[in-house]
Design an enzyme around this catalytic site. Structure first.
Site, PDB file in Angstrom:
ATOM      1  CD  GLU A 101     -14.220   3.101  14.434  1.00 18.36           C
ATOM      2  OE1 GLU A 101     -13.624   4.136  14.812  1.00 18.36           O
ATOM      3  OE2 GLU A 101     -14.314   2.071  15.126  1.00 18.36           O
TER       4      GLU A 101
ATOM      5  CG  HIS B 150      -3.101  -0.827   7.678  1.00 17.77           C
ATOM      6  ND1 HIS B 150      -3.820  -1.367   8.712  1.00 17.77           N
ATOM      7  CD2 HIS B 150      -3.646  -1.325   6.540  1.00 17.77           C
ATOM      8  CE1 HIS B 150      -4.772  -2.161   8.228  1.00 17.77           C
ATOM      9  NE2 HIS B 150      -4.668  -2.154   6.910  1.00 17.77           N
TER      10      HIS B 150
ATOM     11  CE1 TYR C  33     -12.589   9.800  18.035  1.00 17.40           C
ATOM     12  CE2 TYR C  33     -10.290  10.230  18.569  1.00 17.40           C
ATOM     13  CZ  TYR C  33     -11.584  10.683  18.379  1.00 17.40           C
ATOM     14  OH  TYR C  33     -11.882  12.009  18.554  1.00 17.40           O
TER      15      TYR C  33
ATOM     16  CE1 TYR D 159      -9.915  -7.428   5.955  1.00 17.33           C
ATOM     17  CE2 TYR D 159      -7.871  -7.213   7.185  1.00 17.33           C
ATOM     18  CZ  TYR D 159      -8.861  -6.655   6.405  1.00 17.33           C
ATOM     19  OH  TYR D 159      -8.802  -5.327   6.083  1.00 17.33           O
TER      20      TYR D 159
ATOM     21  CD  GLN E 231      -2.777  -1.259   2.450  1.00 15.69           C
ATOM     22  OE1 GLN E 231      -2.548  -0.558   3.428  1.00 15.69           O
ATOM     23  NE2 GLN E 231      -3.739  -2.160   2.433  1.00 15.69           N
TER      24      GLN E 231
HETATM   25 CA   LIG Z   1     -13.123   3.146  16.903  1.00 12.38          CA
END
Ligand SMILES: [Ca+2]
Length: 311
Positions: free
Chosen positions: A204, A108, A214, A225, A44
């Site tokens: 989210e 990521h 969070y 997964y 990525q």
């Molecule tokens: Ca969260």
């Protein structure tokens, strides 16, 4: 993408690491701009976000995020350079910030950047995906899985929530994120909103406030997964000190890039939030009233495209 002049965009190409100028009036595309950084484009990684300084008209400063090779792996990095008057090169490019620690993986990176009204940058990162490195999203001594608030020289902003905490990194603004791929300020409230990938679903939409946690990878509305639950699917997130998302997607919306609509052309869309989708292949138009999501329309799904950014 960044509109640096009316109808002219700076556009990054992720895997080829090219920075291009696209003219929206005639569809023309420039040659790659010289002087861009060397990137690690595996997985990525690559050349990620681009934005211009608030004083671009005078400074001609362009800020880029990218995945960079480091001693023990790769990092999400921020750098800046000056766009030459003839628009063929970025001059004096320098890296101003690295989201340490480095990790030997290619997933990521997060990597979205946006300027606030004071001319400082919010940078989003990812938690590098693998178990156990992803647990560093909860740690205040790592820049993984965070919203980070820095100056144009890469220094922590003095009003950040953890500057008085000796055990925490000064650049951290919020934590417990997975992989943030969209940021924008809500023009009605001035709040910073972000969208982040969940694992298997559970993407989210969050309002960012300083020092908030969070929840990732302790709590999530998605699953692994492998099909396993996240921490046995524990609920009551707020009771455990985690901030609830304003909204989440199940199945996934694969969110990438977002922008609030702040324009007179289509009054019905005023202050709606538009979010790109990758594997989901649609653009989500999200309707918000008093910070509550009251509607969602899915646009352009018939195009069969991956929508990586929104202006
Ligand atoms: Ca969260």
């Amino acid at each position: 993408m960044e509109e640096f002049e009316p109808n002219r965009l700076l556009v990054t190409q992720r895997d080829s690491a090219e920075l291009l100028i696209v003219n929206l009036e005639d569809g023309s595309v420039s040659d790659p701009i010289e002087g861009t950084p060397e990137v690690n484009s595996e997985g990525q990684g690559g050349l990620l976000d681009v934005t211009i300084a608030p004083d671009f008209d005078e400074s001609r400063l362009v800020f880029l995020t990218f995945s960079q090779n480091a001693e023990d792996g790769t990092v999400t990095a921020v750098g800046k350079g000056v766009l030459s008057e003839d628009e063929t090169s970025l001059e004096d490019f320098e890296v101003i910030f690295q989201a340490l620690p480095a990790y030997d993986g290619d997933l990521h990176y997060g990597g979205r950047i946006i300027f606030d009204e004071e001319g400082n940058l919010f940078l989003t990162t990812g938690e590098r995906s693998d178990d156990p490195i992803r647990e560093r999203a909860q740690d205040l001594d790592a820049y993984l899985g965070k919203v980070i608030h820095i100056t144009q020289d890469g220094e922590a902003v003095g009003t950040n929530p953890f500057v008085e905490d000796e055990d925490a990194l000064d650049g951290i603004y919020s934590y417990g994120h997975r992989n943030i791929q969209g940021v924008d300020f809500n023009p009605e409230t001035g709040d910073l909103w972000i969208v982040e990938f969940g694992p298997q679903a559970g993407d989210e939409l969050n309002i960012i406030e300083p020092a908030n946690n969070y929840g990732w990878p302790i709590v999530s509305y998605g699953i692994e997964y492998t099909g396993e639950l996240i921490n046995d699917g524990i609920s009551e997130h707020e009771a455990q000190g985690f901030v609830e998302p304003r909204y989440y997607w199940d199945p996934t919306s694969a969110p990438s890039g977002m922008a609030f609509y702040d324009n007179d052309a289509i009054p019905e869309w005023e202050n709606n939030l538009f979010i790109g989708g990758l594997v989901s292949s649609y653009i989500a138009r999200v309707v918000i009233e008093d910070d509550i999501i009251v509607g969602e329309e899915r646009l352009l799904s018939e195009e069969g495209e991956r929508f990586r950014d929104i202006l």
